[in-house]
Structures are given as C-alpha cells and as structure tokens.
Design a protein around this motif. Structure first.
Motif, short mmCIF file in Angstrom:
data_model
loop_
_atom_site.label_atom_id
_atom_site.label_comp_id
_atom_site.label_asym_id
_atom_site.label_seq_id
_atom_site.Cartn_x
_atom_site.Cartn_y
_atom_site.Cartn_z
N MET A 12 11.85 13.75 5.96
CA MET A 12 10.64 14.43 5.57
C MET A 12 10.28 14.13 4.12
O MET A 12 9.12 13.93 3.79
CB MET A 12 10.84 15.94 5.79
N LEU A 13 11.30 14.13 3.25
CA LEU A 13 11.08 13.87 1.84
C LEU A 13 10.63 12.43 1.61
O LEU A 13 9.77 12.17 0.76
CB LEU A 13 12.37 14.16 1.06
N LEU A 14 11.19 11.51 2.37
CA LEU A 14 10.83 10.10 2.24
C LEU A 14 9.37 9.87 2.65
O LEU A 14 8.64 9.14 1.99
CB LEU A 14 11.78 9.23 3.08
N ILE A 15 8.96 10.49 3.75
CA ILE A 15 7.57 10.35 4.23
C ILE A 15 6.61 10.93 3.20
O ILE A 15 5.57 10.33 2.90
CB ILE A 15 7.41 11.02 5.60
N ARG A 16 6.94 12.06 2.64
CA ARG A 16 6.08 12.69 1.62
C ARG A 16 5.96 11.78 0.39
O ARG A 16 4.87 11.59 -0.16
CB ARG A 16 6.66 14.04 1.25
N PHE A 17 7.09 11.20 -0.02
CA PHE A 17 7.10 10.28 -1.17
C PHE A 17 6.22 9.05 -0.88
O PHE A 17 5.44 8.62 -1.73
CB PHE A 17 8.53 9.85 -1.49
N LEU A 18 6.34 8.49 0.30
CA LEU A 18 5.54 7.31 0.66
C LEU A 18 4.05 7.64 0.69
O LEU A 18 3.22 6.85 0.22
CB LEU A 18 5.99 6.76 2.01
N ILE A 19 3.68 8.77 1.26
CA ILE A 19 2.26 9.16 1.32
C ILE A 19 1.70 9.36 -0.08
O ILE A 19 0.60 8.87 -0.40
CB ILE A 19 2.08 10.41 2.20
N ILE A 20 2.43 10.04 -0.95
CA ILE A 20 1.98 10.26 -2.33
C ILE A 20 1.89 8.93 -3.08
O ILE A 20 0.91 8.67 -3.80
CB ILE A 20 2.91 11.27 -3.05
N SER A 21 2.86 8.07 -2.90
CA SER A 21 2.85 6.76 -3.56
C SER A 21 1.66 5.93 -3.12
O SER A 21 0.98 5.30 -3.94
CB SER A 21 4.15 5.99 -3.27
N ILE A 22 1.40 5.92 -1.82
CA ILE A 22 0.26 5.15 -1.29
C ILE A 22 -1.05 5.72 -1.83
O ILE A 22 -1.95 4.95 -2.22
CB ILE A 22 0.29 5.13 0.25
N CYS A 23 -1.18 7.03 -1.89
CA CYS A 23 -2.40 7.65 -2.42
C CYS A 23 -2.59 7.31 -3.90
O CYS A 23 -3.70 6.97 -4.33
CB CYS A 23 -2.35 9.16 -2.24
N ILE A 24 -1.53 7.37 -4.67
CA ILE A 24 -1.62 7.05 -6.10
C ILE A 24 -1.99 5.58 -6.29
O ILE A 24 -2.85 5.25 -7.12
CB ILE A 24 -0.29 7.39 -6.81
N LEU A 25 -1.37 4.69 -5.54
CA LEU A 25 -1.70 3.26 -5.65
C LEU A 25 -3.15 2.99 -5.24
O LEU A 25 -3.83 2.17 -5.85
CB LEU A 25 -0.74 2.43 -4.80
N TYR A 26 -3.63 3.68 -4.23
CA TYR A 26 -5.01 3.51 -3.79
C TYR A 26 -5.99 3.98 -4.88
O TYR A 26 -6.99 3.32 -5.15
CB TYR A 26 -5.25 4.28 -2.48
N ILE A 27 -5.67 5.11 -5.51
CA ILE A 27 -6.53 5.63 -6.58
C ILE A 27 -6.53 4.68 -7.78
O ILE A 27 -7.59 4.36 -8.34
CB ILE A 27 -6.08 7.05 -6.99
N ILE A 28 -5.35 4.19 -8.14
CA ILE A 28 -5.27 3.25 -9.27
C ILE A 28 -6.02 1.98 -8.95
O ILE A 28 -6.75 1.44 -9.80
CB ILE A 28 -3.78 2.96 -9.60
N ARG A 29 -5.90 1.49 -7.73
CA ARG A 29 -6.61 0.27 -7.33
C ARG A 29 -8.12 0.47 -7.38
O ARG A 29 -8.86 -0.40 -7.84
CB ARG A 29 -6.17 -0.13 -5.92
N SER A 30 -8.58 1.62 -6.94
CA SER A 30 -10.01 1.91 -6.98
C SER A 30 -10.53 2.00 -8.41
O SER A 30 -11.62 1.52 -8.71
CB SER A 30 -10.30 3.21 -6.24
N LEU A 31 -9.75 2.64 -9.28
CA LEU A 31 -10.16 2.74 -10.68
C LEU A 31 -10.17 1.37 -11.36
O LEU A 31 -11.08 1.07 -12.15
CB LEU A 31 -9.23 3.70 -11.44
N MET A 32 -9.20 0.55 -11.08
CA MET A 32 -9.12 -0.77 -11.70
C MET A 32 -10.28 -1.67 -11.27
O MET A 32 -10.68 -2.55 -12.00
CB MET A 32 -7.78 -1.45 -11.37
N ARG A 33 -10.82 -1.42 -10.09
CA ARG A 33 -11.94 -2.20 -9.61
C ARG A 33 -13.15 -2.04 -10.54
O ARG A 33 -13.97 -2.94 -10.69
CB ARG A 33 -12.31 -1.76 -8.20
N TYR A 34 -13.25 -0.90 -11.21
CA TYR A 34 -14.36 -0.63 -12.12
C TYR A 34 -13.97 -0.83 -13.59
O TYR A 34 -14.79 -1.22 -14.41
CB TYR A 34 -14.89 0.78 -11.93
#
Length: 82
Positions: A1-23
C-alpha cells in the motif's frame, strides 16, 4: 500500500514538473536570446561609429620619433630555384 501511494505521488509530482517546464524553459531561452540580440546590436552600433581604416595614435614614445632609413632594414639573400 505504501509503495503504491509513493508511486502515485511521484508520478503526479513528475507530471506537474513536466507541465511547468513546458512553459518555463521557453521563457528562459527567450530571455537568453533577447540578451544576446541586445549585445549583438550594441556591438554593431559600436562598429558603425568607428570609420573603417581610420587609425588614431594616442601616444608616441619620445625615443621613437626618428625613423630608420630603408638601408638600415633587414635583408635576406635568396636564390631562385628553377
């Protein structure tokens, strides 16, 4: 459960950073390009003010005012090879 939560948060953070870097990255490069263009324009305007072929001598040392005659120059003997 902890691993899945970590992966979901990591993916969300990477997606947000990628979106910000696009601009953010194009804005950063645009500022660098603008600075380079301004420097190039300043160099061109400086070169335009200076007439081509004009030489200005600000200082002539005291001992260098007399000029050596042509016979005092350096001469190298040579032979023409056929």
């Amino acid at each position: 459960m902890l691993l899945i939560r970590f992966l979901i948060i990591s993916i969300c953070i990477l997606y947000i950073i990628r979106s910000l870097m696009r601009y953010l990255i194009p804005a950063l490069f645009q500022s660098v390009i603008n600075k380079a263009q301004q420097q190039a324009q300043q160099q061109q305007s400086y070169q335009r003010r200076k007439p081509e072929g004009a030489i200005k001598v600000d200082y002539i040392p005291e001992g260098r005012k007399s000029r050596l005659p042509d016979s005092e120059g350096e001469f190298v003997d040579y032979e023409e090879v056929k």
